[in-house]
Design a protein around this motif. Structure first.
Motif, PDB file in Angstrom:
ATOM      1  N   VAL A  20     -22.153  10.762 -28.956  1.00  0.00           N
ATOM      2  CA  VAL A  20     -21.455  11.645 -29.894  1.00  0.00           C
ATOM      3  C   VAL A  20     -22.463  12.313 -30.835  1.00  0.00           C
ATOM      4  CG1 VAL A  20     -19.765  11.736 -31.770  1.00  0.00           C
ATOM      5  CG2 VAL A  20     -19.332  10.298 -29.762  1.00  0.00           C
ATOM      6  N   ASP A  21     -23.418  11.523 -31.315  1.00  0.00           N
ATOM      7  CA  ASP A  21     -24.440  12.077 -32.211  1.00  0.00           C
ATOM      8  C   ASP A  21     -25.267  13.148 -31.511  1.00  0.00           C
ATOM      9  OD1 ASP A  21     -23.569  10.332 -34.155  1.00  0.00           O
ATOM     10  OD2 ASP A  21     -25.195   8.884 -33.859  1.00  0.00           O
ATOM     11  N   ALA A  22     -25.591  12.899 -30.240  1.00  0.00           N
ATOM     12  CA  ALA A  22     -26.377  13.885 -29.485  1.00  0.00           C
ATOM     13  C   ALA A  22     -25.647  15.210 -29.402  1.00  0.00           C
ATOM     14  CB  ALA A  22     -26.674  13.348 -28.081  1.00  0.00           C
ATOM     15  N   TYR A  23     -24.339  15.132 -29.169  1.00  0.00           N
ATOM     16  CA  TYR A  23     -23.530  16.359 -29.116  1.00  0.00           C
ATOM     17  C   TYR A  23     -23.530  17.053 -30.479  1.00  0.00           C
ATOM     18  CZ  TYR A  23     -19.583  19.481 -28.372  1.00  0.00           C
ATOM     19  OH  TYR A  23     -18.796  20.595 -28.266  1.00  0.00           O
ATOM     20  N   THR A  41     -39.527  14.242 -29.084  1.00  0.00           N
ATOM     21  CA  THR A  41     -40.458  13.600 -28.154  1.00  0.00           C
ATOM     22  C   THR A  41     -41.599  12.930 -28.896  1.00  0.00           C
ATOM     23  OG1 THR A  41     -39.921  15.293 -26.507  1.00  0.00           O
ATOM     24  CG2 THR A  41     -41.876  13.972 -26.102  1.00  0.00           C
ATOM     25  N   ARG A  42     -42.115  13.585 -29.923  1.00  0.00           N
ATOM     26  CA  ARG A  42     -43.165  12.979 -30.739  1.00  0.00           C
ATOM     27  C   ARG A  42     -42.685  11.641 -31.321  1.00  0.00           C
ATOM     28  NH1 ARG A  42     -47.268  15.619 -33.583  1.00  0.00           N
ATOM     29  NH2 ARG A  42     -46.151  17.605 -33.313  1.00  0.00           N
ATOM     30  N   ALA A  43     -41.442  11.631 -31.809  1.00  0.00           N
ATOM     31  CA  ALA A  43     -40.894  10.415 -32.403  1.00  0.00           C
ATOM     32  C   ALA A  43     -40.705   9.316 -31.366  1.00  0.00           C
ATOM     33  CB  ALA A  43     -39.566  10.733 -33.094  1.00  0.00           C
ATOM     34  N   VAL A  44     -40.197   9.678 -30.194  1.00  0.00           N
ATOM     35  CA  VAL A  44     -39.922   8.649 -29.193  1.00  0.00           C
ATOM     36  C   VAL A  44     -41.208   8.091 -28.609  1.00  0.00           C
ATOM     37  CG1 VAL A  44     -39.688  10.076 -27.109  1.00  0.00           C
ATOM     38  CG2 VAL A  44     -38.325   8.017 -27.337  1.00  0.00           C
ATOM     39  N   VAL A  45     -42.233   8.910 -28.466  1.00  0.00           N
ATOM     40  CA  VAL A  45     -43.532   8.410 -27.993  1.00  0.00           C
ATOM     41  C   VAL A  45     -44.076   7.371 -28.974  1.00  0.00           C
ATOM     42  CG1 VAL A  45     -45.960   9.033 -27.649  1.00  0.00           C
ATOM     43  CG2 VAL A  45     -44.155  10.383 -26.566  1.00  0.00           C
ATOM     44  N   GLY A  46     -43.967   7.663 -30.259  1.00  0.00           N
ATOM     45  CA  GLY A  46     -44.415   6.702 -31.264  1.00  0.00           C
ATOM     46  C   GLY A  46     -43.616   5.414 -31.211  1.00  0.00           C
ATOM     47  N   ILE A 241     -33.737  10.950 -23.072  1.00  0.00           N
ATOM     48  CA  ILE A 241     -34.871  10.788 -23.987  1.00  0.00           C
ATOM     49  C   ILE A 241     -34.359  10.555 -25.409  1.00  0.00           C
ATOM     50  CG2 ILE A 241     -36.879  11.955 -25.002  1.00  0.00           C
ATOM     51  CD1 ILE A 241     -37.286  13.349 -22.297  1.00  0.00           C
ATOM     52  N   TYR A 242     -33.305  11.282 -25.772  1.00  0.00           N
ATOM     53  CA  TYR A 242     -32.683  11.072 -27.083  1.00  0.00           C
ATOM     54  C   TYR A 242     -32.099   9.662 -27.186  1.00  0.00           C
ATOM     55  CZ  TYR A 242     -29.306  11.429 -30.909  1.00  0.00           C
ATOM     56  OH  TYR A 242     -28.583  11.203 -32.064  1.00  0.00           O
ATOM     57  N   LEU A 243     -31.406   9.220 -26.140  1.00  0.00           N
ATOM     58  CA  LEU A 243     -30.840   7.870 -26.134  1.00  0.00           C
ATOM     59  C   LEU A 243     -31.946   6.817 -26.239  1.00  0.00           C
ATOM     60  CD1 LEU A 243     -28.115   8.204 -23.334  1.00  0.00           C
ATOM     61  CD2 LEU A 243     -27.805   8.389 -25.814  1.00  0.00           C
ATOM     62  N   LEU A 244     -33.067   7.067 -25.589  1.00  0.00           N
ATOM     63  CA  LEU A 244     -34.207   6.155 -25.668  1.00  0.00           C
ATOM     64  C   LEU A 244     -34.709   6.062 -27.107  1.00  0.00           C
ATOM     65  CD1 LEU A 244     -36.477   4.424 -24.384  1.00  0.00           C
ATOM     66  CD2 LEU A 244     -37.699   6.567 -23.934  1.00  0.00           C
TER      67      LEU A 244
END
Length: 353
Positions: A20-23, A41-46, A241-244
């Motif tokens: 829901v948040d992604a939407y 992507t920068r945040a998820v890589v970190g 990627i967002y869910l990750l």
């Protein structure tokens, strides 16, 4: 439905809210060359590096699956030969697929009840990449940290790639002891299928640059160049990627998860050892997986167990490969709650004790 299938397995219940948040945040239609995607992507890589205890100088990449990683690595890191060490179906499939791309690829098989025989391996001097599966999902075995260290010490000059599909994000892997680690998201990550995470050492990237292989959209050197700007070579699975990102932010650090899964694995093995009609497939405790349990019995009984469990809203994993008909598998993944395993235990005690 309680889902103990070893992949795709249960997703974290919070995923519902993440969707829901992604939407609401516009993630589902964000351009993959835009600033929102780059910042995400920068945040998820970190987060991947911090939460999973991956060295800061390793590079993180995203693909569609661990199977795609097989292809990327063989294409981009070998010109002639890779060597594959395996004791189950997924390690063997990686070897067979490598042979299609590089016919000179070598395979070394070992018994599921034996540790990887590092001292007996005769890997060719011209091998460019050593490949093995850390946690063999097909039979419930696992390669120990000591074995990986011994392999690392014996073949220091050769790149080592590890398929950690059913252990990454569940166990505290000693990432520095190999050059490449990768896993799909539908197991210990507790996410839907369609995304894989791959970590590569500086040495692996140096080799990719040396080869300069650019014949494919997912050539590793091209992936590296794009990820310098936190982008991908192609339109990726932006939602996953967002869910990750969200899942990692809400989970404990990997050392805590590892301790919890290790304790629970021991409890499950002890529990299932009491049954006489079916047995643990892996007899050697030293090589048993902490994240996938495999249990063996006659085909009729195994079929009955799976059907009866399904009738009680429990999905057990089918057997796989040579063990397809006479085993069932149980995932020990972080997204599955302790209370769910207690219900599973009650089921077995009621019907099969």
């Amino acid at each position: 439905m309680l889902n103990f299938y070893p992949g795709p397995s249960k997703v974290y219940p919070e995923v519902r809210n993440y969707l829901v948040d992604a939407y609401d945040e516009g993630i589902l239609s964000t351009p993959h060359r835009g600033e929102q995607f780059v910042q995400m992507t920068r945040a998820v890589v970190g987060s991947v590096k911090r939460r999973l205890n991956i060295p800061q100088d390793y590079y993180i990449f995203f693909t569609s699956s661990a199977t795609e990683c097989w292809e990327v690595l063989i294409q981009s890191l070998t010109k002639h030969k890779s060597s594959h060490i395996y004791n189950g179906s997924f390690g063997e499939k990686w070897y067979q697929y490598a042979q299609k791309l590089r016919p000179a690829a070598e395979g070394f098989s070992f018994d599921l009840n034996a540790p990887m025989p590092v001292e007996q391996l005769n890997i060719s001097a011209d091998t460019e990449l050593i490949c093995f599966t850390h946690n063999e999902t097909s039979n419930g075995t696992q390669v120990s940290p000591t074995t990986i260290l011994n392999l690392h010490n014996r073949y220091r000059d050769t790149l080592i790639a590890v398929d950690a599909t059913s252990s990454m994000a569940g166990l505290n892997l000693k990432v520095i002891k190999a050059d490449i680690w990768f896993a799909s998201a539908q197991k210990c990550f507790g996410l839907p299928a369609g995304l894989a995470v791959m970590a590569c050492s500086p040495r692996a990237i140096f080799r990719a640059k040396q080869m300069g292989e650019r014949a494919h959209y997912n050539s590793l050197v091209s992936m590296y160049e794009k990820m310098l700007n936190y982008q991908t070579t192609h339109t990726p699975n932006v939602l996953n990627i967002y869910l990750l990102k969200r899942a990692l932010e809400d989970r404990p650090f990997i050392k805590t998860i590892d301790l919890e899964l290790t304790d629970r694995a021991q409890e499950l093995y002890t529990f299932f050892e009491q049954f006489s009609d079916f047995q643990l497939l892996v007899e050697n405790e030293e090589v048993r997986s902490k994240t996938v349990l495999a249990l063996q019995g006659n085909e009729k009984l195994i079929d009955d167990i799976k059907k009866r469990a399904l009738h009680h809203n429990m999905r057990l994993g089918n057997g796989y490969g040579p063990w397809a008909r006479n085993t069932f598998r149980i995932a020990n993944f972080p997204a599955i709650l302790n209370e769910e395993y207690e219900e599973l235990k009650r089921f077995f005690l009621h019907y099969y004790a």
